[in-house]
Design a protein around this motif. Structure first.
Motif: not given
Lengths: 196, 250
Positions: B137-138, B151-157, B170-172
């Motif tokens: 996960e990211w 925080i996991e990215i999709r829940s934050w989005i 969104i920066t990796s």
């Protein structure tokens, strides 16, 4: 001199900068008597439908604005400024200025089509007096749109096709932001401002 | 149809453009007004300025930079870095910024996104999200990539979009500065969102832009060093992308 209608909300910094770039001076129209100082007017594209119209009522600009447009003063409506020229909008309850007998509608969200419609999109022109090209890219940021009508001279396709430019007698309305559309936008502003 | 955006990013420190690798090791890359003008001439679709020092002093410098750029460059301008209040946003918009990007402050106080969207409208609120991959996960990082939030990215989005973010940058962190390509796996995972996503981190070659714009749903690609050091000119990049079938403004 070009007068920029002040709705008391957003900032019009970029419109004024762009006008300066094409050698047009501008002032803000805050009171009815300011109209006597200008030869053309711009209704900028900032804020929400009802807020802008309520602000025009409060500053007593509403009726004088309708009068000067009726008397033939060249008028450019940008984004929300175009929408204010319509009769009403799904965005609010206030009555628009009514120069375009249409109800402004909300863009539908569709997969791959986020709302607001934001970015550079192509406008195809037809029978335009102000745009001398067949098509060009302009910058859009909006969630509401005007249908294609008889006075439409520019059309853009997104989740549906809508009016990107409308030309009716002394009125020019554009859904995009010429002040953010690079060279194409500056060119249009220059043509609108010519001969003043 | 709506075109995909090519967005040069200027990291600003003390009024100058700088570029680091993986968020550290800064090099001077020129004058922001001059670079912005060149990018505009090369048909950049938008320009992002990031204040990487984000102190009270640098914020004033930034306002001056934005004012000077806005007098000469007539494409959308986004400013980010250390923005933490409605006052910060107001000052930037009044200086000529069209959008602001908030990052750490949004994580510290998500309510800020709601407030900003209500006052200024979603169209000018960009939420910048820095992420790093952990196993499968990211996770979201703040403070220039130095602080893990868990925080996991999709829940934050989901949360930021619900609160009124109009766009996501969104920066990796894993690919940023590497010039080995955008994090395609990340943008593929994100798939379809209700607001536009701008991909950032890792641009090195033309093919990297073609890949991220052609193979994922992002609305634009952001890059810094490849443009500053003129490895790729924006206009040449855009012409080639157009030939490859990517919808591009020329």
């Amino acid at each position: 001199m070009i007068g920029i209608i002040d709705y008391g909300v957003g900032n019009v910094f970029s419109v004024r900068n762009a006008l300066k770039k094409v050698h047009c001076n501008s002032i803000m129209i805050k009171k009815p008597r300011d109209f006597s100082k200008v030869k053309k007017i711009i209704m900028p594209g900032v804020g929400a439908f009802d807020d802008a119209l309520n602000s025009l009522q409060q500053s007593n600009l509403y009726h004088s604005l309708i009068r000067v447009i009726e008397q033939g003063m060249p008028t450019l409506g940008i984004c929300l400024g175009l929408q204010l020229l319509a009769s009403s909008s799904e965005e609010g309850l206030a009555a628009g200025l009514g120069f375009i007998q249409q109800r402004v509608q909300k863009l539908n969200y569709q997969p791959h089509m986020p709302v607001p419609h934001m970015g550079w999109n192509k406008v195809e022109f037809n029978n335009s007096k102000i745009f001398d090209c067949k098509q060009g890219y302009y910058y859009f940021v909006h969630s509401f749109y005007l249908d294609i009508i008889e006075s439409t001279t520019g059309v853009t396709a997104y989740s549906q096709r809508f009016s990107a430019a409308v030309e009716k007698e002394n009125i020019l309305g554009v859904q995009f932001h010429p002040e953010k559309s690079g060279v194409n936008g500056l060119k249009m502003l220059g043509r609108f401002g010519e001969c003043i | 149809m709506l075109t995909k955006r090519i967005i040069p990013c200027l990291d600003i420190k003390n009024g100058r453009v700088v570029k680091g690798v993986n968020f550290i090791g800064l090099k001077d890359a020129g004058c922001p007004v001059e670079l912005a003008r060149q990018y505009n001439d090369q048909l950049a679709d938008e320009i992002v300025f990031l204040d990487i020092t984000a102190t009270n002093e640098s914020r004033q410098t930034m306002l001056e930079v934005v004012k000077r750029v806005a007098r000469e460059v007539f494409i959308p301008l986004t400013v980010g870095g250390g923005i933490a209040s409605t006052g910060d946003v107001k000052a930037l918009l009044n200086s000529g910024a069209d959008k602001v990007a908030i990052n750490s402050a949004a994580v510290n106080n998500p309510q800020l996104i709601t407030e900003l969207a209500e006052i200024f409208g979603s169209q000018c609120i960009v939420v910048a999200i820095d992420v790093k991959k952990h196993q499968n996960e990211w996770l979201v990082y703040t403070h220039g990539g130095s602080k893990a939030t868990g925080i996991e990215i999709r829940s934050w989005i989901d949360q930021v979009v619900r609160r009124g973010a109009g766009e996501l940058l969104i920066t990796s962190i894993d690919t940023d500065g590497s010039r080995n390509g955008f994090d395609l796996e990340l943008y593929r995972l994100l798939g379809q969102t209700r607001v536009p996503i701008i991909a950032s981190g890792g641009a090195g070659r033309l093919q990297d832009f073609a890949d991220v714009l052609g193979l994922t749903n992002v609305s634009g690609a952001l890059a810094a060093s490849v443009f500053h050091y003129q490895q790729l000119s924006i206009i040449q990049l855009k012409r080639k992308l157009h030939r490859l079938g990517v919808r591009i403004r020329l």
